[in-house]
Every structure is written in structure tokens, then in C-alpha cells.
Design an enzyme around this catalytic site. Structure first.
Site, short mmCIF file in Angstrom:
data_model
loop_
_atom_site.label_atom_id
_atom_site.label_comp_id
_atom_site.label_asym_id
_atom_site.label_seq_id
_atom_site.Cartn_x
_atom_site.Cartn_y
_atom_site.Cartn_z
N ARG A 44 0.73 -1.20 -0.07
CA ARG A 44 0.15 -0.06 0.18
C ARG A 44 0.82 1.25 -0.04
NH1 ARG A 44 -5.39 -0.75 3.54
NH2 ARG A 44 -5.37 1.53 3.37
N HIS A 51 1.43 6.65 -6.91
CA HIS A 51 0.16 7.74 -7.00
C HIS A 51 0.75 8.74 -6.85
CE1 HIS A 51 -3.67 9.57 -5.81
NE2 HIS A 51 -4.02 8.91 -6.99
#
Length: 235
Positions: A44, A51
Site C-alpha cells: 500500500r 500515486h
């Protein structure tokens, strides 16, 4: 217009809230998950790094200091659940920390230690870290460095001298001392058992540090809402 700033603060807080914004955010993360594994808590953080930077290769530049790659993520998320302070190096990183999903006090180091900087000639960010550390601010806190290599070096000194943050996120950026400062911080954190999330190379920055810290908040929120794969943070 507002009179006390509260409505502006709510409007300006980072993160999607409208239907259109949520759709964009979810689509973006779906595309990231096509490029980055989605199996562990550390994954993550790798996803968030991609991102935040727009660069799929950045997933390979994230480093985790702990017995496992998941350990600093667990430590950081638990610190969020325990409402421990989040302490950033500069204003820009502080501004990027979400105000939703946690009750942690968030403060910046810069602005402290002006006298120390003037007396010694060290950078303001290094002096500010040392000043706050002398007040015990970093013990048990989530220490975040997104801009200043000298802040990461100062934090390393503090850890060597006995300070124990709950977790560290450090991605200072630049061509001078950035890579070296993170390398030293990783070594010191490993030696003294401080969980840390860092990156290698020259790239990094405030947006990346804020994004990684926000992902710790999201992991904590998922745990709080019984939505965390695996069910708990006791690993």
C-alpha cells in the site's frame, strides 16, 4: 467569504469528497494497482508512492526499516490510532497531511530553534528538529521529513541520542545530502529499532512524504472500520 477560516480549512483539506472527485481518485488507484502488487501493507505504501509521484518505477525506491516490510506501516498506523503527534519538518508537508480519519495533533518543526540556528550556523530545519527534540516532542510521535536532508540528519542524531519516534517517514529531496541523509537515517533506525519508511536516490519531496503519512492514516481507518485485509495490526 468566511470569518474564522473554518469553512476554508474544510474546503482546502486534501482528499476527494465529491462524487466526481471520488470517481477520479478510485480510477487512479485502480490503475496504480495494475502496476504495483496489492498483497501487503507495505504494498500500500509502494502504491501510494507511485500515486504521489506519477512514476511506476518509484515503487522500487521505497525502503522499510524493521523486522519485516510491514512493521513500520503497522507501527505508524497504530500511532495514528493512539492519536500520537505527527511532526513534519516544514509547512508544506504539514499542509499535505489530511485532516480526516484521525485525531492526531499535527505540527511543524520549522519556526523553532531560531536562536540555535543563529548561534551555530546550522540550517533552520536542523535546528528546529533539535529544539523540538529537546522538548521531548519526537518521542512516540510520527516523525515526517519531506524536504530537508539536514532535518533527516538531525533526526538521526536525536535517535542515536535516545529519542524513539513511533515511526519515521523520510523522503527529503535534492542533489546535496538527500540520498546520504536517508541512508544514515535507515542505518540509525535499524540499529535502534525505530520503524522507518524512506526512499533511495535523489527524488522524494513534501508531497510524497505527506502521501505516505496519509496512507498510514488510511490503514488505521480501515482497521477501525473492520475493513483491513487480515483483520488486525498485531503483526
Amino acid at each position: 467569504m468566511t470569518t474564522d477560516g473554518s469553512e476554508f480549512d474544510e474546503y482546502a483539506d486534501l482528499g476527494a469528497t465529491t462524487e466526481n472527485a471520488m470517481e477520479i481518485a478510485e480510477t487512479s488507484m485502480d490503475r496504480v494497482r495494475e502496476l504495483v502488487p496489492d498483497e501487503t501493507l507495505a504494498d500500500r505504501m509502494r502504491q501510494k508512492s507511485v500515486h504521489a509521484t506519477g512514476d511506476p518505477e518509484f515503487q522500487h525506491l521505497v525502503r522499510f526499516t524493521g523486522a519485516t516490510d510491514d512493521e513500520p506501516v503497522v507501527a505508524g498506523a497504530r500511532a495514528v490510532l493512539d492519536e500520537r503527534p505527527v511532526v513534519t519538518d516544514i509547512t508544506m508537508v504539514k499542509a499535505g497531511i489530511t485532516g480526516r480519519g484521525h485525531d492526531c495533533p499535527v505540527r511543524k518543526a520549522i519556526g523553532n530553534g531560531a536562536d540555535l540556528a543563529a548561534e551555530t550556523g546550522m540550517t533552520r530545519t536542523a535546528a528546529s528538529v533539535l529544539e523540538l527534540d529537546s522538548e521531548g516532542v519526537y518521542d512516540g510521535a510520527i516523525a515526517v521529513v519531506g524536504n530537508a536532508p539536514t532535518a533527516a540528519l538531525a533526526l538521526s542524531d536525536c535517535i542515536e541520542d535516545g529519542t524513539r519516534p513511533a515511526a519515521v517517514v523520510a523522503t527529503p529531496v535534492g542533489f546535496v545530502k538527500a540520498a546520504e541523509s536517508r541512508k544514515r537515517l535507515r542505518a540509525v533506525a535499524a540499529e535502534h529499532g525505530v520503524p522507518a519508511i524512506t526512499s533511495v536516490g535523489r527524488r522524494g519531496g513534501s508531497g510524497l512524504a505527506a502521501g505516505l503519512t496519509n496512507e498510514l492514516v488510511h490503514v488505521a481507518s480501515d482497521y477501525r472500520n473492520d475493513e483491513l485485509p487480515g483483520g488486525d495490526l498485531d503483526r
